[in-house]
Design a protein around this motif. Structure first.
Motif, PDB file in Angstrom:
ATOM      1  N   MET A 191       0.820  -1.207   0.000  1.00  0.00           N
ATOM      2  CA  MET A 191       0.000   0.000   0.000  1.00  0.00           C
ATOM      3  C   MET A 191       0.854   1.257   0.000  1.00  0.00           C
ATOM      4  SD  MET A 191      -2.984  -1.136   2.714  1.00  0.00           S
ATOM      5  CE  MET A 191      -4.027  -2.587   2.406  1.00  0.00           C
ATOM      6  N   ARG A 192       2.167   1.093   0.273  1.00  0.00           N
ATOM      7  CA  ARG A 192       3.069   2.244   0.318  1.00  0.00           C
ATOM      8  C   ARG A 192       4.200   2.161  -0.705  1.00  0.00           C
ATOM      9  NH1 ARG A 192       2.543   5.515   4.737  1.00  0.00           N
ATOM     10  NH2 ARG A 192       1.102   4.830   6.364  1.00  0.00           N
ATOM     11  N   VAL A 193       4.640   0.926  -1.031  1.00  0.00           N
ATOM     12  CA  VAL A 193       5.715   0.754  -2.006  1.00  0.00           C
ATOM     13  C   VAL A 193       5.227  -0.161  -3.116  1.00  0.00           C
ATOM     14  CG1 VAL A 193       7.512   1.103  -0.259  1.00  0.00           C
ATOM     15  CG2 VAL A 193       6.692  -1.219  -0.742  1.00  0.00           C
ATOM     16  N   SER A 194       6.065  -0.408  -4.109  1.00  0.00           N
ATOM     17  CA  SER A 194       5.679  -1.275  -5.226  1.00  0.00           C
ATOM     18  C   SER A 194       5.515  -2.718  -4.759  1.00  0.00           C
ATOM     19  CB  SER A 194       6.737  -1.214  -6.324  1.00  0.00           C
ATOM     20  OG  SER A 194       7.941  -1.822  -5.894  1.00  0.00           O
ATOM     21  N   HIS A 195       4.765  -3.488  -5.539  1.00  0.00           N
ATOM     22  CA  HIS A 195       4.520  -4.894  -5.200  1.00  0.00           C
ATOM     23  C   HIS A 195       5.830  -5.680  -5.147  1.00  0.00           C
ATOM     24  CE1 HIS A 195       2.094  -8.519  -4.852  1.00  0.00           C
ATOM     25  NE2 HIS A 195       2.814  -9.074  -5.808  1.00  0.00           N
ATOM     26  N   VAL A 196       6.741  -5.384  -6.071  1.00  0.00           N
ATOM     27  CA  VAL A 196       8.023  -6.096  -6.103  1.00  0.00           C
ATOM     28  C   VAL A 196       8.844  -5.778  -4.858  1.00  0.00           C
ATOM     29  CG1 VAL A 196      10.185  -6.400  -7.365  1.00  0.00           C
ATOM     30  CG2 VAL A 196       8.034  -6.137  -8.614  1.00  0.00           C
ATOM     31  N   GLU A 197       8.903  -4.495  -4.501  1.00  0.00           N
ATOM     32  CA  GLU A 197       9.666  -4.095  -3.318  1.00  0.00           C
ATOM     33  C   GLU A 197       9.040  -4.658  -2.051  1.00  0.00           C
ATOM     34  OE1 GLU A 197      12.654  -2.205  -1.044  1.00  0.00           O
ATOM     35  OE2 GLU A 197      12.479  -2.797  -3.159  1.00  0.00           O
ATOM     36  N   ALA A 198       7.709  -4.667  -1.977  1.00  0.00           N
ATOM     37  CA  ALA A 198       7.020  -5.234  -0.820  1.00  0.00           C
ATOM     38  C   ALA A 198       7.328  -6.721  -0.685  1.00  0.00           C
ATOM     39  CB  ALA A 198       5.515  -5.012  -0.949  1.00  0.00           C
ATOM     40  N   THR A 199       7.349  -7.424  -1.813  1.00  0.00           N
ATOM     41  CA  THR A 199       7.664  -8.846  -1.783  1.00  0.00           C
ATOM     42  C   THR A 199       9.096  -9.071  -1.341  1.00  0.00           C
ATOM     43  OG1 THR A 199       6.088  -9.264  -3.575  1.00  0.00           O
ATOM     44  CG2 THR A 199       7.732 -10.962  -3.150  1.00  0.00           C
ATOM     45  N   ARG A 200      10.015  -8.229  -1.827  1.00  0.00           N
ATOM     46  CA  ARG A 200      11.428  -8.373  -1.469  1.00  0.00           C
ATOM     47  C   ARG A 200      11.620  -8.196   0.038  1.00  0.00           C
ATOM     48  NH1 ARG A 200      15.686  -5.367  -0.421  1.00  0.00           N
ATOM     49  NH2 ARG A 200      14.481  -3.445  -0.586  1.00  0.00           N
ATOM     50  N   ILE A 201      10.962  -7.196   0.611  1.00  0.00           N
ATOM     51  CA  ILE A 201      11.092  -6.952   2.055  1.00  0.00           C
ATOM     52  C   ILE A 201      10.480  -8.105   2.848  1.00  0.00           C
ATOM     53  CG2 ILE A 201      10.394  -5.439   3.950  1.00  0.00           C
ATOM     54  CD1 ILE A 201      10.422  -3.113   1.940  1.00  0.00           C
ATOM     55  N   ALA A 202       9.269  -8.529   2.445  1.00  0.00           N
ATOM     56  CA  ALA A 202       8.600  -9.617   3.150  1.00  0.00           C
ATOM     57  C   ALA A 202       9.386 -10.915   3.035  1.00  0.00           C
ATOM     58  CB  ALA A 202       7.186  -9.801   2.600  1.00  0.00           C
ATOM     59  N   ALA A 203      10.013 -11.153   1.863  1.00  0.00           N
ATOM     60  CA  ALA A 203      10.801 -12.368   1.675  1.00  0.00           C
ATOM     61  C   ALA A 203      12.035 -12.367   2.575  1.00  0.00           C
ATOM     62  CB  ALA A 203      11.207 -12.504   0.211  1.00  0.00           C
ATOM     63  N   ARG A 204      12.674 -11.217   2.723  1.00  0.00           N
ATOM     64  CA  ARG A 204      13.848 -11.134   3.601  1.00  0.00           C
ATOM     65  C   ARG A 204      13.468 -11.380   5.058  1.00  0.00           C
ATOM     66  NH1 ARG A 204      17.859  -6.227   1.557  1.00  0.00           N
ATOM     67  NH2 ARG A 204      18.453  -7.205  -0.436  1.00  0.00           N
ATOM     68  N   ILE A 205      12.342 -10.848   5.469  1.00  0.00           N
ATOM     69  CA  ILE A 205      11.863 -11.106   6.829  1.00  0.00           C
ATOM     70  C   ILE A 205      11.555 -12.589   6.995  1.00  0.00           C
ATOM     71  CG2 ILE A 205       9.990 -10.648   8.459  1.00  0.00           C
ATOM     72  CD1 ILE A 205       9.852  -7.821   7.339  1.00  0.00           C
ATOM     73  N   ALA A 225       9.458 -11.080  -8.984  1.00  0.00           N
ATOM     74  CA  ALA A 225      10.418 -10.306  -9.776  1.00  0.00           C
ATOM     75  C   ALA A 225      10.335 -10.692 -11.248  1.00  0.00           C
ATOM     76  CB  ALA A 225      11.831 -10.533  -9.255  1.00  0.00           C
ATOM     77  N   PHE A 226      10.135 -11.980 -11.512  1.00  0.00           N
ATOM     78  CA  PHE A 226      10.010 -12.432 -12.894  1.00  0.00           C
ATOM     79  C   PHE A 226       8.735 -11.888 -13.526  1.00  0.00           C
ATOM     80  CE2 PHE A 226       8.039 -15.555 -15.757  1.00  0.00           C
ATOM     81  CZ  PHE A 226       8.957 -15.512 -16.791  1.00  0.00           C
ATOM     82  N   GLN A 227       7.628 -11.933 -12.785  1.00  0.00           N
ATOM     83  CA  GLN A 227       6.378 -11.397 -13.311  1.00  0.00           C
ATOM     84  C   GLN A 227       6.512  -9.925 -13.662  1.00  0.00           C
ATOM     85  OE1 GLN A 227       3.314 -12.386 -10.381  1.00  0.00           O
ATOM     86  NE2 GLN A 227       2.435 -13.809 -11.855  1.00  0.00           N
ATOM     87  N   ASP A 228       7.185  -9.180 -12.792  1.00  0.00           N
ATOM     88  CA  ASP A 228       7.374  -7.759 -13.049  1.00  0.00           C
ATOM     89  C   ASP A 228       8.246  -7.538 -14.277  1.00  0.00           C
ATOM     90  OD1 ASP A 228       7.161  -4.885 -12.033  1.00  0.00           O
ATOM     91  OD2 ASP A 228       9.335  -5.140 -12.143  1.00  0.00           O
ATOM     92  N   GLY A 229       9.285  -8.371 -14.419  1.00  0.00           N
ATOM     93  CA  GLY A 229      10.192  -8.221 -15.550  1.00  0.00           C
ATOM     94  C   GLY A 229       9.593  -8.648 -16.874  1.00  0.00           C
ATOM     95  N   MET A 246      13.976 -16.809 -16.805  1.00  0.00           N
ATOM     96  CA  MET A 246      14.107 -16.414 -15.404  1.00  0.00           C
ATOM     97  C   MET A 246      15.577 -16.339 -15.001  1.00  0.00           C
ATOM     98  SD  MET A 246      10.994 -18.485 -13.546  1.00  0.00           S
ATOM     99  CE  MET A 246      11.394 -17.797 -11.943  1.00  0.00           C
ATOM    100  N   MET A 247      16.390 -17.278 -15.481  1.00  0.00           N
ATOM    101  CA  MET A 247      17.821 -17.248 -15.165  1.00  0.00           C
ATOM    102  C   MET A 247      18.480 -16.004 -15.742  1.00  0.00           C
ATOM    103  SD  MET A 247      19.241 -21.172 -15.356  1.00  0.00           S
ATOM    104  CE  MET A 247      18.648 -21.496 -17.017  1.00  0.00           C
ATOM    105  N   ILE A 248      18.098 -15.653 -16.963  1.00  0.00           N
ATOM    106  CA  ILE A 248      18.664 -14.448 -17.584  1.00  0.00           C
ATOM    107  C   ILE A 248      18.245 -13.208 -16.811  1.00  0.00           C
ATOM    108  CG2 ILE A 248      18.617 -13.014 -19.662  1.00  0.00           C
ATOM    109  CD1 ILE A 248      18.266 -15.629 -21.271  1.00  0.00           C
ATOM    110  N   ARG A 249      16.968 -13.165 -16.409  1.00  0.00           N
ATOM    111  CA  ARG A 249      16.470 -12.015 -15.658  1.00  0.00           C
ATOM    112  C   ARG A 249      17.162 -11.900 -14.298  1.00  0.00           C
ATOM    113  NH1 ARG A 249      13.991  -7.801 -18.201  1.00  0.00           N
ATOM    114  NH2 ARG A 249      12.172  -8.441 -19.390  1.00  0.00           N
ATOM    115  N   SER A 250      17.489 -13.065 -13.671  1.00  0.00           N
ATOM    116  CA  SER A 250      18.137 -13.014 -12.366  1.00  0.00           C
ATOM    117  C   SER A 250      19.543 -12.445 -12.457  1.00  0.00           C
ATOM    118  CB  SER A 250      18.182 -14.416 -11.751  1.00  0.00           C
ATOM    119  OG  SER A 250      19.006 -15.281 -12.509  1.00  0.00           O
ATOM    120  N   VAL A 251      20.210 -12.662 -13.603  1.00  0.00           N
ATOM    121  CA  VAL A 251      21.569 -12.149 -13.790  1.00  0.00           C
ATOM    122  C   VAL A 251      21.542 -10.725 -14.327  1.00  0.00           C
ATOM    123  CG1 VAL A 251      23.751 -12.493 -15.016  1.00  0.00           C
ATOM    124  CG2 VAL A 251      22.470 -14.462 -14.160  1.00  0.00           C
ATOM    125  N   ARG A 252      20.640 -10.477 -15.305  1.00  0.00           N
ATOM    126  CA  ARG A 252      20.528  -9.154 -15.927  1.00  0.00           C
ATOM    127  C   ARG A 252      19.069  -8.721 -15.953  1.00  0.00           C
ATOM    128  NH1 ARG A 252      24.492  -7.256 -19.368  1.00  0.00           N
ATOM    129  NH2 ARG A 252      23.074  -5.465 -19.523  1.00  0.00           N
TER     130      ARG A 252
END
Length: 377
Positions: free
Chosen positions: A172-186, A224-228, A351-357
């Motif tokens: 609700m405050r940041v992008s869906h990708v960033e929210a997922t990244r933060i939640a995944a790290r937690i 991240a892949f969906q966003d890319g 997905m592998m290509i997106r993870s590297v670049r």
């Protein structure tokens, strides 16, 4: 899911039971039998069946909430560590994901409240501290188990509901990708704590921690892949050129193609280049056990595979690939002729290509008709 057995269909959703769940019940029964005989074994298995009935109700809380937003659920699978509802897609709006995520624990709250207030389950006799205490009433133990399910599932770590609640609030405050990244790290941090506790408390926590870590990582990569992949047409990622078989080809021709190429799926196309089916590597092996080299491919190919236009968004192809669970999606050109294939393998390569670049730009490729006219070896 591999090794899962369909046991029922409820409101259009298939309920599956994983083989390990059956083995788990047998283990519970045998362990209780050694402790207290037949009555203890019956009580232990009955308690676990009631508990997983509550888990199933929890999952259908998600199912019905997702259906409210037009999201279908293909199936629900029961594992020894809980249930998994296979939603067709993640809710797009944070508010929708919040509702879907909270719907499961809400069901357990209702069950616990009914058992305690209406049926008089109570929480006496230390049932909250020891769910396996047979001296406590079974209603009290089931009520306590539901309270535990609520608390456990609200831990802010994928794949628990708390992780999805956290992501919805952050989104609700940041992008869906960033929210997922933060939640995944937690979630990964929580997984580490589970594994650490498992060294001193219960080794099962190590397994749960590993499961949480892998799920959190997979969720972050998936989003991240969906966003890319947004804005990409199917033609940018599809497998092309494609080796094909003609309706007159035999199993011998298919084996020759299998050995000569790295392909695993071979479309069968007519003289006009329109697909009639697909013969997969596994299909070839099965056919070899049952027939000879002269067996026509028309008799052993898979029919009615899903199709998508090469100009459609890649998201449509991915959704179709996941929903159908087919080995491949046939990609058609504007004229209805086969233009390529969309498979889990070439999606994985992307997905592998997106993870590297992550900034990599994929080029649209021209279909080579000479490879799509039907190969005869």
């Amino acid at each position: 899911m591999l090794w899962s057995i369909p046991v029922a269909r409820i409101a259009g959703t298939v309920v599956r039971v994983h083989v390990t769940f059956v083995l788990f019940l047998l283990w519970i029964g045998s362990a209780q039998w050694r402790i207290g005989g037949r009555d203890a074994a019956f009580d232990g298995v009955l308690f676990m069946l009631l508990l997983f009935g509550c888990v199933l109700a929890h999952e259908f809380g998600h199912v019905l909430a997702a259906r409210r937003y037009g999201i279908r659920t293909l199936d629900v699978t029961l594992w020894p560590i809980g249930g998994v509802a296979s939603l067709e897609r993640i809710p797009e709006k944070p508010s929708e994901e919040l509702v879907v995520a909270l719907a499961g624990p809400a069901v357990n709250v209702v069950i616990a409240a009914v058992l305690i207030l209406v049926l008089g389950g109570g929480l006496e006799g230390g049932s909250m501290a020891d769910l396996e205490n047979a001296r406590a009433g079974i209603l009290a133990r089931v009520a306590s188990a539901n309270i535990f399910l609520v608390l456990f599932n609200l831990i802010p770590a994928f794949p628990m509901d708390g992780g999805r609640v956290l992501r919805a609030v952050l989104a609700m405050r940041v992008s869906h990708v960033e929210a997922t990244r933060i939640a995944a790290r937690i979630g990964q941090g929580a997984a580490f704590l589970f594994a650490l506790m498992g060294l001193f408390v219960n080794p099962m926590l190590i397994v749960i921690g590993l499961f949480i870590y892998l799920s959190a990582s997979a969720e972050a990569q998936h989003v991240a892949f969906q966003d890319g992949s947004k804005g990409l047409p199917v033609s940018d990622v599809m497998l092309n050129p494609v080796e094909t078989l003609s309706p007159g080809s035999t199993l011998d021709d298919a084996v020759a193609l299998l050995l000569r190429t790295a392909q695993k799926e071979f479309p069968v196309v007519d003289g006009a280049g329109r697909p009639r089916g697909v013969l997969t590597r596994d299909g070839i092996i099965v056919a070899l056990r049952q027939g000879g080299a002269a067996t026509p491919v028309l008799e052993v190919m898979a029919r009615d595979l899903p199709t998508v236009r090469d100009c459609e968004p890649l998201e449509s192809g991915l959704r179709l690939l996941n929903a159908s669970r087919s080995p491949a999606v046939l990609v058609l050109g504007a004229d209805g002729r086969l233009a390529g294939l969309l498979t889990p393998e070439n999606i994985g390569e992307m997905m592998m290509i997106r993870s590297v670049r992550p900034d990599w730009r994929f080029r649209a490729r021209r279909t080579e008709r000479s490879h799509l006219s039907g190969t005869r070896t």
